[in-house]
Design an enzyme around this catalytic site. Structure first.
Site, short mmCIF file in Angstrom:
data_model
loop_
_atom_site.label_atom_id
_atom_site.label_comp_id
_atom_site.label_asym_id
_atom_site.label_seq_id
_atom_site.Cartn_x
_atom_site.Cartn_y
_atom_site.Cartn_z
N GLU A 107 -5.31 -4.99 10.39
CA GLU A 107 -4.22 -4.08 10.61
C GLU A 107 -4.32 -3.25 12.03
OE1 GLU A 107 -2.10 -2.81 6.71
OE2 GLU A 107 -4.02 -1.32 7.15
N HIS A 127 -9.56 0.96 4.76
CA HIS A 127 -8.49 1.08 5.53
C HIS A 127 -8.51 2.08 6.82
CE1 HIS A 127 -3.86 2.31 6.52
NE2 HIS A 127 -3.82 1.20 5.85
N LYS A 129 0.08 4.26 -0.04
CA LYS A 129 -0.48 5.35 0.55
C LYS A 129 -0.27 6.53 -0.41
CE LYS A 129 -0.32 3.09 5.08
NZ LYS A 129 -0.13 3.16 6.38
N ASN A 132 0.82 -1.28 -0.07
CA ASN A 132 0.16 -0.02 -0.07
C ASN A 132 0.78 1.15 -0.04
OD1 ASN A 132 -1.74 2.12 0.36
ND2 ASN A 132 -2.61 1.33 2.53
N SER A 154 3.46 -2.19 10.46
CA SER A 154 4.88 -2.29 10.49
C SER A 154 5.64 -3.56 10.12
CB SER A 154 5.43 -1.94 11.87
OG SER A 154 4.90 -0.70 12.35
N GLU A 204 -6.76 4.51 7.78
CA GLU A 204 -6.65 5.91 7.62
C GLU A 204 -7.99 6.44 6.71
OE1 GLU A 204 -3.24 5.35 5.47
OE2 GLU A 204 -1.93 4.89 7.61
N GLY A 207 2.35 2.31 11.08
CA GLY A 207 3.57 3.44 10.62
C GLY A 207 4.14 3.96 11.97
P1 13P Z 1 3.09 0.43 7.77
O1 13P Z 1 3.73 -0.80 7.22
O2 13P Z 1 3.83 1.69 7.14
O3 13P Z 1 2.95 0.20 9.04
O4 13P Z 1 1.44 0.76 7.11
C1 13P Z 1 0.90 -0.45 7.22
C2 13P Z 1 -0.48 -0.18 6.43
O5 13P Z 1 -1.17 0.53 6.80
C3 13P Z 1 -0.71 -0.91 5.18
O6 13P Z 1 -2.03 -0.70 4.76
#
Ligand code: 13P
Length: 254
Positions: free
Chosen positions: A168, A96, A11, A9, A214, A98, A174
């Site tokens: 997740e 997601h 982002k 992803n 992560s 976010e 992150g």
């Molecule tokens: P990170 O791997 O940066 O923690 O992000 C995970 C994520 O949100 C994947 O959709």
């Protein structure tokens, strides 16, 4: 035995020239050595058509990070499944954390998107996961259960074959603080059991459940070794071909 699926992803990262750089690098590094691992990249909307062009002839698949639940119309700023298909997408990430947290997406909205994605021939990667506060209150199981039930409302068992669930935990995204393999496995087992109750055990056994939060080259193998972890949804570490390839390779050996 379920095959592993590793998705990246991106982002809100990578403009067009960066997209070209990363994908060319990734194609070289990954080469033909994917074994039984399915790799998906999910760049931002603006990079999808270019990515589709660059991935022609490769086994790496393309996904988007979001979509709206209509094909066209007066929905300023939104992108439809029809557009994603025509840009070359096979997958779409939905719900997601976010999107839920920053853009206020609810289980109800996510459910509409899941239904529309399926009806449009896109394969949804449906994200669920608890916040730190919810984990500390010991309500992870309830939160994840209601997210899974909410997102999958009125989805048939036949359609379940075309859905991936990504667990997740929000506190692991992150932050560099991944869930331990055991913490992740526990929730994955819960999700599989829940799907078994909502549908049947055949559907549950086939379901791909990815872990995200992560995931890095140094923790991927341990996570992917767990019997209910069938892949990873990778954020930060998918932005470099080196680290993403290492994660893919760890899925190839477990
Ligand atoms: P990170 O791997 O940066 O923690 O992000 C995970 C994520 O949100 C994947 O959709």
């Amino acid at each position: 035995m379920r095959n592993k699926i590793i998705a990246g992803n991106w982002k809100m990262n990578k403009d067009l020239s960066e997209t070209k750089g990363l994908l060319n690098d990734l194609k070289t590094k990954v080469g033909a050595g994917l074994g039984g691992v399915q790799v998906i990249v999910c760049p931002p909307f603006t990079s999808l058509a270019l990515a589709a062009e660059l991935l022609k002839g490769s086994t790496i698949k393309l996904g988007a990070q979001n979509m709206y639940f209509e094909d066209e119309g007066a929905f300023t700023g939104e992108v439809s499944p029809k557009m994603l298909k025509s840009a070359g997408c096979e997958y779409v990430i939905l719900g997601h954390s976010e999107r839920r947290q920053i853009f206020g997406e609810t289980n109800e909205l996510i459910n509409k998107k899941v239904k529309k994605a399926l009806a449009s021939g896109l394969l949804p990667i449906v994200c669920v996961g608890e916040t730190l506060d919810e984990r500390e209150k010991n309500i992870t199981d309830q939160v994840v259960t209601s997210q899974v039930k909410g997102a999958l409302r009125e989805i048939s068992s036949a359609d379940m074959e075309n859905i991936i669930i990504a667990y997740e935990p929000v506190w692991a995204i992150g932050t560099g603080k991944n869930a331990t393999p055991q913490q992740a496995e526990d929730v994955h087992r819960l999700i599989r059991k829940l799907i078994g109750q909502m549908y049947n055990w055949t559907v549950a056994e086939k379901l791909i459940i990815q872990y995200g939060g992560s995931v890095k080259p140094d923790n991927a193998a341990e996570l992917l070794k767990q019997s209910n972890i069938d892949g990873a949804l990778v954020g930060g570490a998918c932005l470099k071909a080196d680290s993403f390839t290492q994660i893919i390779q760890s899925a190839n050996v477990v």
